[in-house]
Design an enzyme around this catalytic site. Structure first.
Site, PDB file in Angstrom:
ATOM      1  N   ARG A 166     -26.985 -51.777 -65.955  1.00  0.00           N
ATOM      2  CA  ARG A 166     -26.983 -50.730 -66.998  1.00  0.00           C
ATOM      3  C   ARG A 166     -25.556 -50.238 -67.291  1.00  0.00           C
ATOM      4  O   ARG A 166     -25.330 -49.050 -67.503  1.00  0.00           O
ATOM      5  CB  ARG A 166     -27.875 -49.547 -66.608  1.00  0.00           C
ATOM      6  CG  ARG A 166     -29.306 -49.859 -66.352  1.00  0.00           C
ATOM      7  CD  ARG A 166     -30.048 -50.334 -67.603  1.00  0.00           C
ATOM      8  NE  ARG A 166     -31.363 -50.764 -67.242  1.00  0.00           N
ATOM      9  CZ  ARG A 166     -31.640 -52.015 -66.829  1.00  0.00           C
ATOM     10  NH1 ARG A 166     -30.707 -52.948 -66.783  1.00  0.00           N
ATOM     11  NH2 ARG A 166     -32.863 -52.347 -66.491  1.00  0.00           N
ATOM     12  N   SER A 240     -36.514 -44.644 -68.449  1.00  0.00           N
ATOM     13  CA  SER A 240     -36.024 -44.279 -67.103  1.00  0.00           C
ATOM     14  C   SER A 240     -34.833 -43.338 -67.232  1.00  0.00           C
ATOM     15  O   SER A 240     -33.846 -43.689 -67.870  1.00  0.00           O
ATOM     16  CB  SER A 240     -35.560 -45.526 -66.354  1.00  0.00           C
ATOM     17  OG  SER A 240     -36.615 -46.439 -66.266  1.00  0.00           O
ATOM     18  N   GLU A 336     -29.226 -42.563 -65.967  1.00  0.00           N
ATOM     19  CA  GLU A 336     -29.068 -43.748 -66.828  1.00  0.00           C
ATOM     20  C   GLU A 336     -28.872 -43.297 -68.285  1.00  0.00           C
ATOM     21  O   GLU A 336     -28.141 -43.926 -69.051  1.00  0.00           O
ATOM     22  CB  GLU A 336     -30.331 -44.619 -66.703  1.00  0.00           C
ATOM     23  CG  GLU A 336     -30.289 -45.861 -67.555  1.00  0.00           C
ATOM     24  CD  GLU A 336     -31.537 -46.735 -67.394  1.00  0.00           C
ATOM     25  OE1 GLU A 336     -32.048 -46.873 -66.273  1.00  0.00           O
ATOM     26  OE2 GLU A 336     -31.984 -47.280 -68.418  1.00  0.00           O
TER      27      GLU A 336
END
Ligand SMILES: Cc1cc2nc3c(=O)[nH]c(=O)nc-3n(C[C@H](O)[C@H](O)[C@H](O)COP(=O)(O)OP(=O)(O)OC[C@H]3O[C@@H](n4cnc5c(N)ncnc54)[C@H](O)[C@@H]3O)c2cc1C
Length: 340
Positions: A166, A240, A336
């Site tokens: 990510r 998420s 994130e």
């Protein structure tokens, strides 16, 4: 090109946070972006410009005093091919799932496991999107990006992007410096099926699939995602909220003694990746609600806005979650979602 003033960004972020942008405009090509930047940039500070895609990985915690530019560069084209691959170039404003479907319809393989991820093409390399065992870096060829200050269009190959879990240079080193204008993916003419991750195999079986295809895998992923993840159209969220943390093997072994059920996956570098959702659930947050901000009742990793939560309220809840996970497991969770 129209520049709107003082508009609500609520329709432009999947968390449905109601902040305002001092100025907001849409651009459909680089020339329009160049014009808007020239005319509208209030200072020479690139940070005064926020580039927006589908708004599905952003938590707004304040009004935006500068200029919000929504990237709507369209177009999908095959730019070259060889015996094994096709190279598909897509405009940064193309909806991600639309690109996936287009590729499946043309029998170009490689994106099927990434079906139904919200957002647009331009953000896909930003955080090296991933799901069901595939990340963008696996199918990435190159991208074009426009430097906001230098006004130059540069090409980045896979090495230049420094992809990680990510992560990419656009999220760190070059944060807010570039507008990604197009991304080219290298897709397979002969599919390499990847069904080992998550519940794909069980879902294919449930669907009664006898002959594997990229279309069937895509449908299996769509079915699983639709049953597991909250739909932003029903309840505000950005998927998420936290990354799965990576810890050293020795720490994992110690934790395993105290918490035998802890979930960890061995990484090639010798470390262990923990399931953040499990850690959060163990701290009692799953289903927790504080006003309109909450931790989803089926997916502890997903923070939600039940209606009128502010970005600060969601952020403050995330802070409490981080602190409690640190206290119980001595593990630090990282967000994130991009907080702005
Ligand atoms: C229900 C749900 C499920 C999700 N599941 C997944 C998943 O499985 N895997 C996954 O990886 N992600 C997932 N996400 C997160 C999100 O969909 C992805 O990160 C997506 O790539 C974000 O795209 P976007 O266009 O909405 O980006 P935005 O939210 O608009 O922007 C994200 C960041 O990128 C910047 N940015 C956007 N476009 C550009 C551009 N063209 N040039 C420069 N900077 C740009 C923005 O300034 C911001 O910092 C999920 C989100 C939701 C809501």
């Amino acid at each position: 090109m129209q520049v709107s003033k003082n508009i609500s960004l609520k329709p432009y972020n999947t968390f449905s946070i109601d902040v305002r942008a001092a100025r907001f405009a849409v651009f459909e090509n680089i020339d329009e972006a160049r014009e808007l930047l020239k005319v509208q940039r209030p200072t020479t500070n690139a940070q005064a410009v926020l580039i927006l895609g589908g708004g599905s990985n952003i938590l707004f915690t304040q009004n935006i005093n500068g200029l919000v530019l929504k990237n709507e560069i369209s177009g999908i084209e095959k730019i070259k091919e060889d015996n094994d691959h096709v190279y598909i170039k897509a405009g940064a404003g193309v909806n991600w799932h639309r690109l996936v479907i287009h590729c499946i319809e043309n029998n170009w393989a490689g994106l099927e496991n990434l079906s139904l991820i919200p957002g647009n093409v331009g953000a896909s390399p930003m955080q090296n999107i991933g799901a069901y065992g595939i990340e963008i870096k696996d199918v990435f060829h190159e991208l074009e990006a426009f430097h906001i200050n230098d006004q130059q269009l540069l090409t980045f190959n896979v090495g230049d992007c420094e992809f990680g879990y990510r992560e990419s240079v656009f999220k760190r080193k070059y944060k807010n410096e570039f507008i990604i204008t197009s991304v080219t993916y290298r897709l397979n003419k002969i599919p390499v099926f990847n069904t080992s991750y998550g519940a794909i195999e069980q879902e294919l079986e449930k669907m009664g699939i006898k002959e594997l295809s990229i279309k069937a895998i895509s449908q299996a992923v769509i079915n699983i995602r639709s049953s597991k993840l909250p739909d932003p159209a029903q309840i505000g969220n950005a998927g998420s909220f936290f990354k799965n943390p990576e810890i050293e093997k020795s720490q994992y072994q110690q934790l395993k003694v105290t918490f035998p059920a802890i979930i960890g996956y061995d990484l090639p570098n010798g470390n262990v990746k923990l399931a953040a959702g499990w850690l959060i659930e163990q701290c009692g947050w799953k289903g927790y609600r504080e006003g309109d901000a909450g931790c989803h009742n089926r997916q502890a990793l997903v923070l939600v806005n039940y209606g009128n939560a502010t970005g600060e309220q969601v952020y403050s809840l995330s802070e409490k979650i981080i602190n409690s996970v640190k206290e119980k497991f001595n593990v630090i969770l990282e967000r994130e979602v991009n907080t702005i």
